[in-house]
Design a protein around this motif. Structure first.
Motif, PDB file in Angstrom:
ATOM      1  N   HIS A 178       0.848  -1.195   0.000  1.00 55.68           N
ATOM      2  CA  HIS A 178       0.000   0.000   0.000  1.00 55.68           C
ATOM      3  C   HIS A 178       0.887   1.250   0.000  1.00 55.68           C
ATOM      4  O   HIS A 178       1.887   1.316   0.740  1.00 55.68           O
ATOM      5  CB  HIS A 178      -0.887  -0.019   1.241  1.00 55.68           C
ATOM      6  N   LEU A 206      -6.354   6.336   7.206  1.00 57.29           N
ATOM      7  CA  LEU A 206      -6.580   6.861   5.859  1.00 57.29           C
ATOM      8  C   LEU A 206      -7.436   8.119   5.859  1.00 57.29           C
ATOM      9  O   LEU A 206      -7.812   8.597   4.798  1.00 57.29           O
ATOM     10  CB  LEU A 206      -7.217   5.799   4.974  1.00 57.29           C
ATOM     11  N   ASN A 234      -4.095  -1.474   3.920  1.00 51.52           N
ATOM     12  CA  ASN A 234      -3.443  -0.402   4.674  1.00 51.52           C
ATOM     13  C   ASN A 234      -2.895  -0.846   6.031  1.00 51.52           C
ATOM     14  O   ASN A 234      -2.900  -0.089   6.989  1.00 51.52           O
ATOM     15  CB  ASN A 234      -4.399   0.774   4.859  1.00 51.52           C
TER      16      ASN A 234
END
Length: 132
Positions: free
Chosen positions: A57, A131, A99
């Protein structure tokens, strides 16, 4: 054997260039290691090898050097009054393209000749980025 837990003057120190050279050599020696796979999941499997599986990621690129299977030996200096002992350890930092990074640590005790004599500690967990 490395004495990772000692502050004694007997522990040799190395400069940054030597540390990087040692890490590069270790990477060459472990480049093909990965965690076992059953191969039947309907989603991407975790990988500890950046040459296999999904891309890391973008938000985790700063942690890219962690990804892999790491093994070593050291000496523990328990703070509970028990005797110091030698140990071996394996750390696995893996990802599946999402993530977060999962990790697992397995530690085993070593005898005076450096042979494994039994399990010691085990830990698992993950590092996740926000995020938002």
């Amino acid at each position: 054997m490395l004495d990772a837990m000692s502050d004694s003057p007997e522990t040799p120190s190395i400069d940054g260039n030597e540390a990087v050279a040692r890490a590069a050599e270790q990477a060459r020696n472990t480049a093909d290691r990965n965690i076992p796979s059953l191969g039947d999941l309907p989603v991407a499997e975790d990988t500890a090898n950046l040459r296999q599986g999904p891309s890391l990621h973008d938000g985790l690129l700063a942690l890219l050097p962690l990804i892999g299977v790491w093994r070593g030996e050291g000496n523990a200096a328990p703070t509970d009054g028990s005797d110091p002992y030698a140990f071996g350890q394996q750390l696995v930092f893996a990802h599946d393209g999402e993530n977060y990074i999962s990790y697992s640590s397995r530690i085993w005790r070593l005898d005076e000749e450096g042979r494994a004599v039994g399990p010691d500690r085990r830990e698992t967990g993950f590092l996740r980025i926000d995020l938002k």
